[in-house]
Design an enzyme around this catalytic site. Structure first.
Site, PDB file in Angstrom:
ATOM      1  N   LYS A   7      -5.259 -10.142  -6.139  1.00 48.84           N
ATOM      2  CA  LYS A   7      -6.261 -10.207  -5.282  1.00 48.84           C
ATOM      3  C   LYS A   7      -7.409  -9.220  -5.494  1.00 48.84           C
ATOM      4  O   LYS A   7      -7.093  -8.238  -5.782  1.00 48.84           O
ATOM      5  CB  LYS A   7      -6.164 -10.602  -3.654  1.00 48.84           C
ATOM      6  N   LYS A  37     -10.619  -3.529  -2.976  1.00 48.55           N
ATOM      7  CA  LYS A  37     -11.279  -2.256  -3.255  1.00 48.55           C
ATOM      8  C   LYS A  37     -10.290  -1.231  -3.611  1.00 48.55           C
ATOM      9  O   LYS A  37     -10.704  -0.241  -4.126  1.00 48.55           O
ATOM     10  CB  LYS A  37     -12.509  -1.918  -1.903  1.00 48.55           C
ATOM     11  N   LYS A  45       1.002  -1.395   0.159  1.00 44.09           N
ATOM     12  CA  LYS A  45      -0.050   0.045   0.188  1.00 44.09           C
ATOM     13  C   LYS A  45       0.854   1.396   0.059  1.00 44.09           C
ATOM     14  O   LYS A  45       0.442   2.124  -0.683  1.00 44.09           O
ATOM     15  CB  LYS A  45      -0.687   0.004   1.488  1.00 44.09           C
TER      16      LYS A  45
HETATM   17  P1  ATP Z   1      -7.948  -3.235   1.079  1.00 46.33           P
HETATM   18  O1  ATP Z   1      -7.934  -3.472  -0.215  1.00 46.33           O
HETATM   19  O2  ATP Z   1      -8.135  -1.937   1.416  1.00 46.33           O
HETATM   20  O3  ATP Z   1      -7.175  -3.719   2.212  1.00 46.33           O
HETATM   21  P2  ATP Z   1      -9.778  -5.088   1.431  1.00 46.33           P
HETATM   22  O4  ATP Z   1     -10.642  -5.192   0.180  1.00 46.33           O
HETATM   23  O5  ATP Z   1      -8.762  -6.039   1.505  1.00 46.33           O
HETATM   24  O6  ATP Z   1      -9.421  -3.799   1.372  1.00 46.33           O
HETATM   25  P3  ATP Z   1     -10.445  -5.226   4.037  1.00 46.33           P
HETATM   26  O7  ATP Z   1     -11.653  -4.667   4.898  1.00 46.33           O
HETATM   27  O8  ATP Z   1      -9.238  -5.282   4.349  1.00 46.33           O
HETATM   28  O9  ATP Z   1     -10.917  -5.180   2.457  1.00 46.33           O
HETATM   29  O10 ATP Z   1     -10.959  -6.792   4.222  1.00 46.33           O
HETATM   30  C1  ATP Z   1     -11.872  -7.395   5.180  1.00 46.33           C
HETATM   31  C2  ATP Z   1     -11.755  -9.001   5.072  1.00 46.33           C
HETATM   32  O11 ATP Z   1     -12.056  -9.337   3.590  1.00 46.33           O
HETATM   33  C3  ATP Z   1     -10.335  -9.528   5.549  1.00 46.33           C
HETATM   34  O12 ATP Z   1     -10.883 -10.744   6.447  1.00 46.33           O
HETATM   35  C4  ATP Z   1      -9.796 -10.143   4.307  1.00 46.33           C
HETATM   36  O13 ATP Z   1      -9.041 -11.084   4.488  1.00 46.33           O
HETATM   37  C5  ATP Z   1     -11.068 -10.333   3.467  1.00 46.33           C
HETATM   38  N1  ATP Z   1     -10.830 -10.205   2.115  1.00 46.33           N
HETATM   39  C6  ATP Z   1     -10.226  -9.065   1.272  1.00 46.33           C
HETATM   40  N2  ATP Z   1     -10.097  -9.095   0.073  1.00 46.33           N
HETATM   41  C7  ATP Z   1     -10.239 -10.468  -0.139  1.00 46.33           C
HETATM   42  C8  ATP Z   1     -10.159 -11.451  -1.554  1.00 46.33           C
HETATM   43  N3  ATP Z   1      -9.895 -11.097  -2.630  1.00 46.33           N
HETATM   44  N4  ATP Z   1     -10.703 -12.760  -0.958  1.00 46.33           N
HETATM   45  C9  ATP Z   1     -10.692 -13.342   0.077  1.00 46.33           C
HETATM   46  N5  ATP Z   1     -10.944 -12.373   1.401  1.00 46.33           N
HETATM   47  C10 ATP Z   1     -10.677 -11.183   1.189  1.00 46.33           C
HETATM   48 MG    MG Z   2      -7.366  -5.914   3.312  1.00 47.95          MG
END
Ligand code: ATP
Ligand code: MG
Length: 330
Positions: free
Chosen positions: A195, A198, A112
């Site tokens: 992955k 967002k 990040k």
């Molecule tokens: P950021 O990219 O800002 O970190 P994010 O999309 O990873 O955001 P978070 O709020 O950090 O969202 O994650 C919330 C939960 O969703 C965490 O338990 C994380 O492991 C899970 N998660 C996020 N993206 C994935 C993915 N692509 N596949 C499976 N689990 C995910």
């Molecule tokens: Mg995350």
């Protein structure tokens, strides 16, 4: 049952399919036979700049989504992180226990922060995994349901718990990660080597977007130049991702799906995944809008959750402060 804790950030207009299949599905499943604590982690959200009115709105929308996915406030403790000040208080103690080098090795921070210049990266983004450790240790959680991307942060939490316990005496439960075997990592539809996140919104399926739009995104997912539908995340990341999504949404095994789609084209698979998503999303969105129609009731649910969370949190913090050697106030 055993204690679980997990959190999700209110930093987008909607949760995405990766959040749901990787983490939130386990939240719902685990509340039946665990003592579950689930929080909307707004303290984590401000590690990057947020618009205040939007953050407040997204916090409610996040809670509404959790309820709509099946989090039952009578079966689990659902709350907003900033309503329980002990998270920030324990975090400071753990920050003083964590090594600077140790925190610097967190790959999510490296990823990040690599996208921005140093003056735009907050110190909070750097110490974020330590706050996450505080979230977990405050509740003496045994298990933490998260996606694969959180494994390293969980390892840090375990190390901090063990370090505290050996320095000051047994205080914290050392938690383990609960990562689903399948769908632990949902990949981006446009770039199946990354992955779904967002932070990179091109191939992301949002739970609250128009389901027709989602189905279209799924139909245009990047795959490969072969024709064979088989599960091979290394060689066939796009197709395997679609199979994993289909399996997670419908509860059917990957093997069953591979057998069913034997001889079919990628277009058939994409169409079926799109339909499975729409079937999930339509009733889900209706429920979310129902909860948002009564924000006062929603806030009441969250207040009740915070009250219960604080009963546990204040006790852990009291013991921690005592162990560290702080003079108790009269
Ligand atoms: P950021 O990219 O800002 O970190 P994010 O999309 O990873 O955001 P978070 O709020 O950090 O969202 O994650 C919330 C939960 O969703 C965490 O338990 C994380 O492991 C899970 N998660 C996020 N993206 C994935 C993915 N692509 N596949 C499976 N689990 C995910
Ligand atoms: Mg995350």
């Amino acid at each position: 049952g055993p204690r679980v804790l997990s959190g999700i950030q209110p930093t987008a207009d909607s949760f995405h399919l990766g959040n749901y299949l990787g983490a939130l599905r386990s939240w719902v499943r685990m509340q039946a036979d665990h003592d579950a604590f689930y929080c909307v982690v707004d303290l984590h959200a401000i590690t990057v700049a947020q618009d205040p009115a939007l953050l407040r709105e997204r916090t409610r929308v996040s809670a509404a989504q959790l309820l709509a996915l099946g989090i039952d406030p009578d079966a689990s403790t659902l709350f907003v992180q900033s309503h329980v000040p002990e998270h920030a208080q324990l975090s400071w103690v753990l920050e003083c226990l964590a090594g600077f080098g140790e925190a610097g090795r967190m790959t999510q921070f490296k990823d990040k922060s690599a996208r921005q210049d140093a003056d735009h990266i907050s110190v909070g983004l750097f110490t974020y995994p330590v706050l996450q450790a505080a979230d977990i240790l405050l509740y003496q959680a045994n298990q933490v349901p998260v996606g694969e991307d959180q494994r390293q942060h969980l390892e840090l939490t375990r190390n901090l718990a063990q370090r505290f316990n050996s320095r000051y005496g047994d205080t914290f439960t050392v938690p383990s990660a609960h990562i689903p075997k399948e769908a632990a990592k949902i990949q981006d539809l446009q770039d199946p080597s990354a992955k779904m996140s967002k932070s990179q919104p091109s191939g992301v399926v949002d739970l609250l977007e128009d389901p027709k739009r989602s189905a279209k995104k799924i139909r245009s997912a990047v795959t490969d130049n072969e024709r064979e539908i088989r599960y091979d995340p290394e060689q066939k990341a796009g197709v395997s991702n679609l199979l994993a999504i289909h399996s997670a949404l419908t509860g059917r095994t990957i093997d069953e799906l591979v057998a069913e789609f034997d001889g079919s084209g990628y277009g058939d698979l994409k169409k079926a995944v799109g339909e499975a998503f729409v079937e999930f999303a339509v009733p889900f969105q209706e429920k979310v809008h129902g909860y948002l129609a009564d924000p006062a009731e929603l806030d009441k649910v969250l207040a009740r959750g915070a009250e219960h969370a604080r009963e546990v949190a204040t006790e852990t913090l009291r013991v921690t402060y005592e162990r560290v050697g702080f003079l108790p106030p009269l």
